[in-house]
Design a protein around this motif. Structure first.
Motif, PDB file in Angstrom:
ATOM      1  N   UNK A   1      -7.358  -0.146   6.262  1.00  0.00           N
ATOM      2  CA  UNK A   1      -7.120   1.313   5.908  1.00  0.00           C
ATOM      3  C   UNK A   1      -6.966   1.627   4.315  1.00  0.00           C
ATOM      4  N   UNK A   2      -6.256   2.577   4.082  1.00  0.00           N
ATOM      5  CA  UNK A   2      -5.870   3.123   2.724  1.00  0.00           C
ATOM      6  C   UNK A   2      -5.342   2.055   1.925  1.00  0.00           C
ATOM      7  N   UNK A   3      -5.068   2.385   0.779  1.00  0.00           N
ATOM      8  CA  UNK A   3      -4.490   1.377  -0.232  1.00  0.00           C
ATOM      9  C   UNK A   3      -2.973   1.364   0.149  1.00  0.00           C
ATOM     10  N   UNK A   4      -2.182   2.321   0.509  1.00  0.00           N
ATOM     11  CA  UNK A   4      -0.981   2.194   1.074  1.00  0.00           C
ATOM     12  C   UNK A   4      -0.740   1.440   2.287  1.00  0.00           C
ATOM     13  N   UNK A   5      -1.753   1.411   3.357  1.00  0.00           N
ATOM     14  CA  UNK A   5      -1.924   0.686   4.398  1.00  0.00           C
ATOM     15  C   UNK A   5      -2.218  -0.851   4.194  1.00  0.00           C
ATOM     16  N   UNK A   6      -3.066  -1.091   3.224  1.00  0.00           N
ATOM     17  CA  UNK A   6      -3.302  -2.429   2.718  1.00  0.00           C
ATOM     18  C   UNK A   6      -2.232  -2.915   1.970  1.00  0.00           C
ATOM     19  N   UNK A   7      -1.239  -2.256   1.386  1.00  0.00           N
ATOM     20  CA  UNK A   7       0.076  -2.908   0.891  1.00  0.00           C
ATOM     21  C   UNK A   7       0.944  -3.145   2.004  1.00  0.00           C
ATOM     22  N   UNK A   8       1.285  -2.412   2.956  1.00  0.00           N
ATOM     23  CA  UNK A   8       1.835  -2.582   4.147  1.00  0.00           C
ATOM     24  C   UNK A   8       1.373  -4.029   4.882  1.00  0.00           C
ATOM     25  N   UNK A   9      -0.066  -4.119   4.783  1.00  0.00           N
ATOM     26  CA  UNK A   9      -0.561  -5.211   5.570  1.00  0.00           C
ATOM     27  C   UNK A   9       0.046  -6.547   4.875  1.00  0.00           C
ATOM     28  N   UNK A  10      -0.358  -6.243   3.500  1.00  0.00           N
ATOM     29  CA  UNK A  10       0.314  -7.639   2.624  1.00  0.00           C
ATOM     30  C   UNK A  10       1.824  -7.862   3.027  1.00  0.00           C
ATOM     31  N   UNK A  11       2.637  -6.994   3.038  1.00  0.00           N
ATOM     32  CA  UNK A  11       3.955  -7.026   3.272  1.00  0.00           C
ATOM     33  C   UNK A  11       4.125  -7.656   4.545  1.00  0.00           C
TER      34      UNK A  11
END
Length: 94
Positions: free
Chosen positions: A64-74
């Motif tokens: 997904x977007x950059x924010x979703x990628x950050x959520x995936x990392x978390x």
């Protein structure tokens, strides 16, 4: 004296008012509580969805977007998450 005063009595009985020093402290307890709740939430999701379903949803977030990628990392499964999920799985009805 905007932060208040501290009054002390000296050895000769004189009351002395000194300005209260402002010492900002980092809310360590709050940070620890937030981290514990985060791991508990991740563990619940891991136990409820199962390992395959959880991995599928994290993979969806990674695309997904950059924010979703950050959520995936978390939300990546880590050892603490799997331990918490193991404890929660014993309580969840099957």
């Amino acid at each position: 004296m905007a932060n208040g005063v501290v009054r002390t009595v000296t050895s000769d009985g004189l009351i002395v008012a000194k300005p209260r020093l402002y010492k900002p402290r980092f809310p360590l307890k709050g940070l620890i509580v937030v981290l514990m709740l985060g791991f508990l939430f991740k563990g619940f999701l891991f136990a409820y969805l199962g390992e395959a379903g959880y991995a599928e949803r994290v993979a969806t977030l990674q695309g997904g977007t950059v924010l979703e990628q950050a959520g995936a990392w978390v939300m990546q499964p880590d050892p603490v998450t799997t331990i918490v999920a193991g404890g929660i799985a014993t309580v969840l009805p099957q």
